[in-house]
Design a protein around this motif. Structure first.
Motif, PDB file in Angstrom:
ATOM      1  N   LYS A 118     -29.784  28.437   4.555  1.00 50.46           N
ATOM      2  CA  LYS A 118     -29.291  27.236   3.925  1.00 50.46           C
ATOM      3  C   LYS A 118     -28.652  27.522   2.517  1.00 50.46           C
ATOM      4  CE  LYS A 118     -32.034  23.793   6.126  1.00 50.46           C
ATOM      5  NZ  LYS A 118     -33.175  23.079   5.988  1.00 50.46           N
ATOM      6  N   MET A 174     -20.815  31.219   3.725  1.00 46.42           N
ATOM      7  CA  MET A 174     -19.787  32.606   3.688  1.00 46.42           C
ATOM      8  C   MET A 174     -18.671  31.890   4.087  1.00 46.42           C
ATOM      9  SD  MET A 174     -20.673  35.481   6.221  1.00 46.42           S
ATOM     10  CE  MET A 174     -19.231  37.049   6.828  1.00 46.42           C
ATOM     11  N   PHE A 179     -15.309  33.325   5.917  1.00 45.44           N
ATOM     12  CA  PHE A 179     -14.954  34.188   6.838  1.00 45.44           C
ATOM     13  C   PHE A 179     -13.242  34.775   6.526  1.00 45.44           C
ATOM     14  CE2 PHE A 179     -18.435  32.235   8.837  1.00 45.44           C
ATOM     15  CZ  PHE A 179     -19.021  32.964   9.392  1.00 45.44           C
ATOM     16  N   ASN A 204     -12.377  30.489  10.827  1.00 38.96           N
ATOM     17  CA  ASN A 204     -13.425  29.681  11.650  1.00 38.96           C
ATOM     18  C   ASN A 204     -13.502  28.357  11.299  1.00 38.96           C
ATOM     19  OD1 ASN A 204     -13.545  32.181  13.009  1.00 38.96           O
ATOM     20  ND2 ASN A 204     -15.560  33.018  11.901  1.00 38.96           N
ATOM     21  N   LEU A 205     -12.663  27.545  11.082  1.00 36.61           N
ATOM     22  CA  LEU A 205     -12.627  26.149  10.891  1.00 36.61           C
ATOM     23  C   LEU A 205     -12.915  25.711  12.436  1.00 36.61           C
ATOM     24  CD1 LEU A 205      -9.983  25.365   8.253  1.00 36.61           C
ATOM     25  CD2 LEU A 205     -12.394  25.644   7.933  1.00 36.61           C
ATOM     26  N   GLU A 217     -19.477  18.165   7.640  1.00 33.27           N
ATOM     27  CA  GLU A 217     -20.592  18.538   8.575  1.00 33.27           C
ATOM     28  C   GLU A 217     -21.750  18.991   8.018  1.00 33.27           C
ATOM     29  OE1 GLU A 217     -20.248  17.767  11.842  1.00 33.27           O
ATOM     30  OE2 GLU A 217     -22.157  18.744  12.364  1.00 33.27           O
ATOM     31  N   ALA A 218     -21.893  19.943   7.334  1.00 35.67           N
ATOM     32  CA  ALA A 218     -23.133  20.752   7.014  1.00 35.67           C
ATOM     33  C   ALA A 218     -24.054  19.813   5.992  1.00 35.67           C
ATOM     34  CB  ALA A 218     -23.134  22.078   6.601  1.00 35.67           C
ATOM     35  N   ARG A 264     -15.284  24.173   2.168  1.00 34.35           N
ATOM     36  CA  ARG A 264     -16.500  23.992   3.300  1.00 34.35           C
ATOM     37  C   ARG A 264     -17.807  24.778   2.989  1.00 34.35           C
ATOM     38  NH1 ARG A 264     -16.018  25.216   9.583  1.00 34.35           N
ATOM     39  NH2 ARG A 264     -16.197  27.306   8.829  1.00 34.35           N
ATOM     40  N   ALA A 265     -17.539  26.023   2.485  1.00 31.39           N
ATOM     41  CA  ALA A 265     -18.784  26.743   1.893  1.00 31.39           C
ATOM     42  C   ALA A 265     -19.454  26.338   0.670  1.00 31.39           C
ATOM     43  CB  ALA A 265     -18.185  28.226   1.979  1.00 31.39           C
ATOM     44  N   MET A 313     -21.784  23.144   0.465  1.00 32.30           N
ATOM     45  CA  MET A 313     -23.373  23.279   0.697  1.00 32.30           C
ATOM     46  C   MET A 313     -24.058  23.825  -0.799  1.00 32.30           C
ATOM     47  SD  MET A 313     -24.510  22.674   3.615  1.00 32.30           S
ATOM     48  CE  MET A 313     -25.869  23.834   3.981  1.00 32.30           C
TER      49      MET A 313
END
Ligand SMILES: Nc1ncnc2c1ncn2[C@@H]1O[C@H](COP(=O)(O)OP(=O)(O)OP(=O)(O)O)[C@@H](O)[C@H]1O
Ligand SMILES: Nc1ncnc2c1ncn2[C@@H]1O[C@H](COP(=O)(O)OP(=O)(O)OP(=O)(O)O)[C@@H](O)[C@H]1O
Ligand SMILES: [Mg+2]
Ligand SMILES: [Mg+2]
Lengths: 277, 242, 252, 218, 252
Positions: free
Chosen positions: E86, E90, E92, E96-97, E109-110, E158-159, E162
């Protein structure tokens, strides 16, 4: 292996003389539905009551060989009319609707009804009226069979349909049904051949509906156009049905009794007209 | 029980004959179905509205009407119009048309799933329309469609039982005969095992094809995997990006 | 190659409008411009992967997909398009190698099945190309076993195997390892020098544009903002838009 | 001359029985069976990925066995094994389980088709396993499985005549009974075919619409 | 973050051997090196996408996937790995969406399902991040409708959503438009300056390495060839191998 469907006559016969053609070939193909004790194949050879009768009658007509095509019950008349075979050897009941589709020979087998019940007949059933009276009896009938019609007319609630005689026996043996109504001949044959199944059959009876005895008889079926063949067949058949002993010699081995011999005054015309009274 | 086995022994030659009929129908039907599936699947995915409409109509018709009805017409009604075919041919024809219609949907879906970039690359290389399809797109779609085709093949194997309608004595008919002389559960148990054995054999062949097809796409796994009972799977959580 | 009044719209979204430009035989033209300006779309139009919604494109004087007949814009036959297409090769940003074939099979596919070369001849030629791009030892590998840079080099070899008269390159170096960019650049420079192949290059590596091309087109808002030799374009651009773009690109 | 002569009044007469069979058995079994197949098939497919090896082996064996043996025999065995269960319920459950084994295979292919990068992204975001399956993998896998789901729904439709084995009279059997009583199958069976078509075509349309909706973006 | 004697092999192919290095909290370390040297593999090991075949990796002093117990190398529980995971994010190379979710759904999402944020709070935060990467207007778009550069920026957002303590970046600029590389660089520099996030960066853009990182590791043949600050590494490398690599990279 009678797997190939290469039946006898040309499509829908027309005016051709099927009898003469069969005599030339020395061979007739009949449709059967694997129903014991009428007609089935065992060890590659056709056998059964109607087969025995046909082997004798056709050889008298100069047709020495009877070949069979196995087919679903529901495909018998369509197969006949499509020319896949020339006659139906299945002890088919003579019913008005069927007479519209094909030609029946003179009556060959009288049908009586019986009930298959668990051993000991715990519900003490004797005929369909007793089933109706008992009220909570689960009755099995052959899907599309005459007994299904009887049950409906008697107002027996929710009879359970089964696909074939074996399913009916299994339903009784396994407790899915309390009784299975069908022709006495078939039921007796099955019960005799499966002594360990835990079932027995009641005495045969002629069901009455609204005071009219439901006489049923079966015979051999031909295409409507093949009148010569039908006439010749009826003539040869008459010699057998006229004499109880020769009738029983032929079909006695298959569990038939004198009760199954049609009375001389019963005609196909009557049955086709639905005239039972 | 002992008598059950005696009856089975006596019936064995005929049961094997029935099995042969079942297999002939399955293999014949499968080959025809495959050809029809590819043909219709291609048309159903084409841009030409006439071709697509035709394919859709045929697919919906043969998928939508039942096999019994199709058999019935081909075998009992067509002769009234003077077209009479032997039962085996009718069986294969009906099975092929019916399952071919199902297969067409599988083919169409799989062709769709091949990335657009692959089509574009074939155009950029001036490959002929046939070359595009056969040499590039289809081999890639093939790997995707095999699991569904295997399902259809098994469905067809079992679907052949319907041919008793048209005078054919296949394995099911023989099992039903055996049932008269034995306990129902015994007879059907035998049927269960025999159908299972045939389906399993067919599945092994299809699994081998799947493994090979994937291998050709560089998604390796050895052929040994196909000899196992389970269908080839991979562990997605362990797999690394290519 | 000539664009005449070309328009391309996706639905309501007009990507190119009234586009006119000519590329001469043997020219090596680089298209630069911001993201979404329509650079890739131009290459796709030439490769007939998209259809122009207006105007005409000519290759060697011949119409590509549409021609004017009696004042009307008429689509040409598929066979005609096919004939012209054979003279054009394209290398995609995503390579689009065929995963069902090995590296060498990818390369000989079109020469054998389109040009009708014998397998043997095609293989020999392919091996030569693979050597040129430094991948002779990977001839029998599967594309998915290769790194991105290796895949891109195979894709270049595949396009060259058809001896195209026109070669379209869409950001071919973006997936490459920096050490390898130099190699690929060398290969393309080689090709440019030894053949009179026409090249249309989309790139965001200005260095690459400077090294390989002899003309640079700056694109924005669906049309050409500026056109010059690389020397001039990169040192003394005329337009404000070009200057802004270049300073953003070269500056970080 | 006995040819296929179409009798309208006869056809009309057979219709109530056919429709009764259709709504009371055919439709119920198909709709509920498809629902069970779609859900259970997915569960099986997932279990085969996540469960410990011995469980996976057992599930796979059972699944393959059911898939590779005739439906009609399974119906019969269930019928006599669960004597207290009403036949229609047995029909629904057996159909559902049988087709679930096909669906499981289709889901497997769909799951395999989800790029490894998607799993990795989920791991990189620390998504819980459950969320990874239900929010990432399954929605993407479903897209490819929809045409097959349509296939099996329609196939199931047409397997319903097997229900007679367990005493359930559905539409085709009702047609055969009617035809048997009157000895003309042409009308009732043709009508059955028409009803099948009328039912399966909308199913097919629905499935293709679903397919389009599940396509990501444009 | 500490690598201790780490080995990674694929079958017989040893990619990393006896690898030892430490990254301190708040460090921004760039890994450079030729293709196939194992840079991506290192990131994947930290992200637990691959498992080391030998040695130990520690995050903040805690073992990541394996620890030594009684002289033996023992794998740790999935739950433990999850807890550590957690804290790591990362980005990529291939983004990798999740294609089945919109942009904003990808980002929240996360936070919602891992950190337990409310949807509302997560959305607010996501919008802030989208603004930061210049894509606020694409919140409801589907990833496949975006250009590569836009997808990459969403992946970064997105990364970051978090709030990872460690951020792993694998060639994040290779798909980007040159104009945008500058933006992304700015974003990352921003992040680096305003947080004490630890960054491990794989890149082939030396400019990027120079701008963002405070330490550069040169990799080759499965181990670290040289380690230095960017200033030293790019101007005065000690090792011959580094010099050769850099000259090839910077020269074209
Ligand atoms: N199939 C399509 N449907 C709708 N719009 C499209 C499609 N393909 C491209 N576009 C739009 O056309 C425009 C030009 O796209 P194109 O790919 O040519 O840009 P580009 O200059 O190559 O950009 P980049 O440098 O990012 O590759 C973009 O705004 C894009 O959104
Ligand atoms: N799943 C795998 N199976 C086998 N070999 C692998 C696998 N993944 C990576 N490798 C090998 O490990 C080596 C290191 O790969 P890695 O992707 O870490 O390199 P890299 O330094 O990131 O290279 P690049 O700059 O090209 O991305 C390569 O030789 C590669 O072939
Ligand atoms: Mg582009
Ligand atoms: Mg890498």
């Amino acid at each position: 292996g009678c797997a190939s469907g290469g039946g006898g006559g040309e499509a829908s016969g027309g005016g051709e003389d099927t009898l003469a053609k069969l005599q030339d070939a020395g061979k007739i193909t009949v449709g059967i539905a694997d129903e014991r004790p009428y007609s089935w194949v065992e060890d590659g050879e056709p056998t059964g009551a109607t087969i025995a009768m046909h082997e004798q009658i056709f050889s008298e007509l100069g047709i020495d060989e009877v070949e069979v095509v196995e087919v679903d019950w529901n495909s018998l008349i369509p197969g006949l009319n499509a020319g896949r075979f020339d006659a139906i050897s299945a002890g088919m009941s003579i019913l008005p609707e069927r007479c519209e589709q094909a030609a029946f020979s003179d009556p060959e087998i009288m049908y009586t009804t019986a009930l298959m019940v668990p051993e000991g007949n715990p519900k003490k059933l004797t005929d369909l009226d007793s089933v109706k009276e008992a009220g909570d009896v689960k009755l099995a009938v052959l899907s599309g069979g005459i007994e299904a019609g009887y049950a409906e007319k008697l107002g027996i609630s929710n009879p359970q349909s089964v696909a074939n005689a074996q399913d009916g026996m299994d339903a009784v043996a396994n407790g899915r049904a309390d009784a299975f109504a069908m022709t006495a001949i078939s039921l007796n044959w099955m019960a005799d051949n499966a002594p360990d199944a835990g079932v027995e059959t009641t005495d045969a009876f002629v069901q009455e509906i609204d005071g009219v005895a439901q006489i049923g008889a079966g015979s051999t079926v031909f295409r409507k156009a093949d009148t010569k063949l039908l006439d010749a067949y009826n003539e040869a058949l008459g010699e057998i049905t006229a004499d109880e002993q020769s009738y029983l010699d032929l079909v006695g081995d298959f569990g038939f009794t004198a009760e199954n011999l049609p009375p001389a005054d019963l005609t196909t015309e009557q049955l086709c007209a639905g005239d039972l009274g | 029980m002992g008598s059950d086995f005696a009856a089975l022994g006596a019936a064995l030659p005929r049961i094997l004959e029935g099995m042969l009929i079942t297999l002939e129908l399955t293999v014949g039907g499968a080959l025809l179905a495959m050809a029809i599936a590819i043909g219709l699947g291609l048309l159903a995915g084409s841009k030409n509205i006439v071709a697509r409409g035709f394919a859709r109509a045929v697919i919906e018709f043969f998928r939508g009407t039942s096999l019994v009805v199709q058999l019935f017409w081909l075998f009992f009604v067509l002769p009234l119009f003077g077209v009479e075919m032997p039962a085996m041919l009718v069986g294969i024809l009906a099975l092929g048309l019916n399952y071919g219609a199902y297969g067409a949907e599988v083919v169409r879906g799989s062709l769709n799933a091949v990335p657009a970039g692959q089509w574009e690359a074939t155009v950029a290389l001036s490959l002929s329309p046939m070359g595009r399809l056969w040499r590039v797109i289809f081999p890639q779609a093939w790997a995707l469609m095999i699991p569904s085709l295997t399902n259809l093949l098994i469905l067809m194997l079992k679907g052949t039982a319907i041919v008793s309608t048209i005078t054919m004595v296949d394995l099911t008919v023989e099992i039903n005969k055996l049932r008269v002389d034995t306990d129902t559960f015994f007879a059907y148990g035998v049927g269960l095992i025999l159908y299972f054995a045939m389906a399993y054999a067919l599945t092994l062949i299809m699994n081998a094809l799947e493994v090979r097809a994937k291998h050709r796409l560089g998604r390796g796994e050895s052929l040994g995997e196909a000899l196992r009972f389970r269908t080839p799977t991979r562990d997605p959580e362990r797999e690394t990006a290519a | 190659m000539r664009f005449q009044d070309v328009e391309k719209r996706f639905g309501d979204h007009v990507v190119l409008k009234n586009l006119d430009f000519t590329v001469n035989k043997g020219d090596r033209v680089t298209l630069i411009g911001p993201s979404g300006s329509g650079k890739t779309t131009i290459l796709r139009l030439v490769m007939t992967l998209e259809e122009a919604t207006g105007g005409y494109i000519f290759i060697d004087g011949q119409p590509l997909t549409h021609e004017e007949r009696g004042g009307k814009r008429v689509e040409l036959k598929e066979r005609h398009k096919n004939e012209i297409r054979k003279r054009i090769g394209m290398v995609f940003q995503q390579f689009n190698l065929f995963p069902n074939m090995t590296v060498i099979e990818n390369i000989i596919e079109a020469p054998v099945h389109v040009l009708g070369l014998s397998k043997k001849a095609a293989k020999e030629k392919a091996m030569g190309l693979l050597e040129q791009v430094g991948l002779a030892d990977k001839a029998d590998a599967h594309p998915l076993e290769l790194s991105g840079g290796q895949q891109q080099r195979v894709a270049i070899a595949r396009a060259l195997a058809m001896d195209p008269e026109i070669l379209l390159l869409d950001e071919v170096t973006s997936a490459l390892d920096p050490e390898i960019v130099g190699d690929v650049l060398g290969i393309l420079r080689d090709v440019a020098e030894t053949t009179d192949i026409t090249m249309l290059i989309v790139t965001h590596e200005m260095q690459f544009a400077r090294d390989v091309s002899n003309r640079v087109l700056m694109f924005d808002g669906g049309h050409i903002v500026e056109e010059a030799s690389p020397e001039v374009m990169f040192t003394d651009p005329k337009e404000e838009r070009t200057r802004a773009f270049l300073s953003a690109v070269l500056d970080h | 001359m006995t040819g296929p002569q179409w009798n309208w009044s006869f056809a009309w007469e057979s219709l109530p029985a056919l429709l009764a069979g259709f709504f009371q058995a055919t439709l119920v079994v198909t709709v509920l069976g498809t629902a069970i197949a779609a859900v259970l098939g997915l569960v099986v497919a997932i279990v085969r990925y996540v469960a410990p090896a011995p469980v996976t082996a057992v599930v796979t064996f059972v699944m393959n066995f059911i898939r590779m043996t005739p439906l009609i025999v399974q119906l019969l065995f269930a019928y006599y094994l669960f004597l207290q269960v009403p036949p229609l319920t047995i029909g629904i459950v057996v159909f559902g389980i049988h087709y679930a084994t096909y669906m499981a295979e289709v889901y497997r292919a769909g799951i395999e088709g989800v790029p490894a990068g998607q799993w990795e992204a989920a791991t990189a975001l620390s998504l819980p396993k459950r969320r990874t399956w239900f929010a990432v993998v399954i929605p993407q896998a479903l897209r490819q499985t929809i045409p097959s789901l349509g296939n099996y729904a329609i196939a199931m439709f047409k397997d319903t005549p097997f229900l007679l084995t367990i005493g359930v009279v559905e539409m085709v059997q009702a047609g055969l009974v009617f035809g048997g009583n009157h000895f003309s199958y042409l009308e009732p069976i043709t009508l059955c075919g028409v009803i099948f078509l009328l039912a399966s075509y909308p199913t097919s349309l629905l499935i293709r619409r679903l397919e389009k909706r599940l396509a990501f973006a444009s």
